[in-house]
Design an enzyme around this catalytic site. Structure first.
Site, short mmCIF file in Angstrom:
data_model
loop_
_atom_site.label_atom_id
_atom_site.label_comp_id
_atom_site.label_asym_id
_atom_site.label_seq_id
_atom_site.Cartn_x
_atom_site.Cartn_y
_atom_site.Cartn_z
N THR A 218 88.70 35.33 15.96
CA THR A 218 88.25 34.69 14.71
C THR A 218 87.13 33.72 15.08
O THR A 218 85.99 34.12 15.19
CB THR A 218 89.42 33.99 13.99
OG1 THR A 218 90.10 33.11 14.90
CG2 THR A 218 90.41 35.01 13.43
N LYS A 244 94.17 35.68 21.42
CA LYS A 244 93.11 35.05 20.64
C LYS A 244 93.61 33.68 20.20
O LYS A 244 94.79 33.43 20.03
CB LYS A 244 92.70 35.90 19.44
CG LYS A 244 93.72 36.10 18.35
CD LYS A 244 93.89 34.99 17.35
CE LYS A 244 92.57 34.52 16.81
NZ LYS A 244 92.81 33.33 15.90
N THR A 255 97.09 30.76 14.11
CA THR A 255 95.89 31.48 14.43
C THR A 255 95.96 32.05 15.83
O THR A 255 95.25 33.01 16.02
CB THR A 255 94.75 30.50 14.34
OG1 THR A 255 94.94 29.70 13.27
CG2 THR A 255 93.43 30.95 14.57
N GLU A 342 87.81 24.97 19.98
CA GLU A 342 86.65 24.82 19.10
C GLU A 342 85.82 23.58 19.49
O GLU A 342 86.31 22.46 19.45
CB GLU A 342 87.11 24.75 17.65
CG GLU A 342 87.64 26.10 17.17
CD GLU A 342 88.32 26.05 15.83
OE1 GLU A 342 88.47 27.12 15.21
OE2 GLU A 342 88.74 24.96 15.40
N ASN A 465 85.08 23.72 11.78
CA ASN A 465 86.14 23.69 10.78
C ASN A 465 85.66 23.25 9.42
O ASN A 465 86.33 23.45 8.41
CB ASN A 465 87.30 22.80 11.27
CG ASN A 465 88.10 23.51 12.32
OD1 ASN A 465 88.89 24.39 12.00
ND2 ASN A 465 87.89 23.18 13.58
N SER A 470 83.39 30.20 5.46
CA SER A 470 82.09 30.76 5.07
C SER A 470 81.70 31.93 5.95
O SER A 470 82.31 32.18 6.96
CB SER A 470 81.02 29.67 5.14
OG SER A 470 80.90 29.20 6.46
#
Length: 470
Positions: A218, A244, A255, A342, A465, A470
């Protein structure tokens, strides 16, 4: 259809203001980081990630390993269209008859439909005794979707079962992506013909694993894989795994998705015991942001294709080498989750020693590893050990104020409950510029220890985040 917000994603005016405020607050850290990493010169453009457009590959990324053949499994991927951009987002594993399976799952109180499906069938009588397929989609978590989501999961399993000639219960499911959107299972059904053809196309094993590693991503910036070999009673046995996860990472599983396949012959009960044994010090000992996903899943499959004798007892001594190999694969994948945190620029190991119990050591280490103040200080390359003291003291765990000691790598910051008389700011600052940081804390209460791995918290985390959907 308008989708409900992902819990990590501020939306609307309030969310935009929050994002702007956080971005402004973290700007100095980003500037300090840039100075430390590029010496004040303009940075070269970062390589683009193979997942979400616009993301650069993590500077902590590791290469995808060379994966060999694990007998009894074929893998294929396809584009089902859960993402707007052109990428594979559907992965199907097909297993030989008699493949056994076990899993551990999120303890999140709002587990996803795929988690509910797998847990129910693996916990049933004779569950996991003959699993024939695994279906993974990226781009839609199918979590918090009620009966509609459960029905979509069931229909997916039914369609795959018809093609593979097995029962619905023998099809495992996993999803990752935006929460609150019902899975459009028609997109999966429409591509199963292509997937089945690809499964029969004899693609090299290394390519199968690599494409699968990319298709389940993702906000990941690099595919994550691991490989190990061992022996069981003189037979060569292989293990391969992919995972992942990049954000919403503080697994509480038993996630984040992880899938491991071995050609050993091991009963579901033994697989379950081994997975439960190793998950505590691997997947449950990493954190990116302290948030536990609705979809956390780790599944292990044993095809039996190696020819090794079947292991049906947890205490069987022949499992020693296999257990060590499984731990190696799981820890490797867990570390890669942190390396792809991230916005991460630092890989951080937090070790707590001298705790009253192993559980206490783990809670203390997680408190340090999940502290935004500790993580932002690391991003700014500041050995602010006062924030470590804060993270230790705010817990309810037993700690000796007079014996507390803190080290960053080999450099002592505090000892016996006070600043070190030999503290060297220049050496400490030089150490904090490294890409990998060790923080060790002795709380002076006993002999127990625990380690948790984490990353720094940068402006990049907010940016990713802030526009997650989007």
């Amino acid at each position: 259809m308008s989708a409900p917000s992902d819990p990590r994603t501020p939306r609307g005016t309030t969310g935009q203001k929050l994002e702007q405020a956080l971005g402004k607050a973290l700007d100095p850290l980003a500037t300090a980081l840039k100075r430390a990493t590029d010496g004040g010169k303009a940075a070269a453009p970062a390589a683009a990630a193979p997942g979400k457009p616009g993301l650069a590959v993590s500077p902590l990324a590791v290469p995808f390993p060379a994966m060999g053949v694990v007998g009894g499994v074929e893998i294929a991927t396809a584009r089902a269209g859960f993402y707007k951009h052109d990428r594979d987002d559907l992965t199907v594993f097909r297993f030989a008859r008699g493949t056994t399976c076990a899993g551990v799952f999120t303890r999140h109180k709002i587990g996803s439909a795929p988690v509910d499906w797998c847990r129910r069938h693996l916990d049933a009588d004779d569950g996991g005794a003959d699993v024939r397929a695994l279906v993974i989609n990226a781009g839609c978590a199918n979590a918090f979707t009620g009966k509609q989501g459960a029905d979509a999961a069931r229909r997916t399993a039914s369609e795959v079962a018809k093609r593979f000639g097995c029962r619905q219960r023998d099809v495992m499911l996993a999803s990752t992506g935006v929460i609150g959107v019902v899975l459009d299972d028609r997109k999966i059904a429409a591509r199963l013909g292509d997937v089945e053809a690809a499964l029969d196309a004899d693609l090299p094993a290394a390519d199968q694993w690599a494409t699968a590693g990319r298709a389940i991503m993702t906000t990941d910036t690099f595919p994550k894989g691991s490989w190990a070999e061992c022996e069981i009673d003189g037979y060569r046995v292989r293990l391969a795994g992919i995972a992942k996860g990049s954000g919403m990472i503080a697994p509480d599983m038993a996630t984040m998705l992880a899938f491991i396949v071995t050609d050993a012959a091991i009963s579901p009960a033994v697989l379950r015991a081994l997975l439960g044994l190793h998950v505590r010090t691997t997947f449950n000992s990493v954190t990116v942001d302290g948030d536990t996903s609705t979809n956390d899943t780790a599944l292990i499959f044993a095809t039996g294709a190696s020819g090794a004798p079947r292991i049906g007892r947890v205490g069987d001594r022949r499992l020693k080498g296999f257990s060590a190999a499984l731990d190696k694969v799981m820890l490797d994948l867990a570390h890669q989750l942190v390396r792809d945190g991230e916005g991460a620029r630092k890989f951080v190991r937090v070790t707590v020693e001298g705790a009253a119990s192993p559980a206490s050591a783990r809670r203390l280490a997680k408190s340090i590893a999940e502290s935004p103040l500790v993580k932002t200080a690391i991003a700014g390359e500041d050995a602010n050990w006062g924030r470590v003291v804060m993270a230790v003291g705010k817990t309810e765990e037993p700690v000796s104020k007079e014996r507390l000691a803190i080290r960053f790598g080999p450099h002592v910051a505090a000892i016996e409950g006070a600043p070190s008389p030999h503290y060297d700011e220049a050496k400490m600052s030089a150490y904090m510029k490294k890409a990998e940081i060790d923080i060790t804390v002795d709380v002076g209460m006993g002999r127990a220890a625990a380690t948790v791995w984490t990353c720094d918290l940068t402006k990049g985390y907010v940016e990713i985040n802030g526009d997650y959907r989007s």
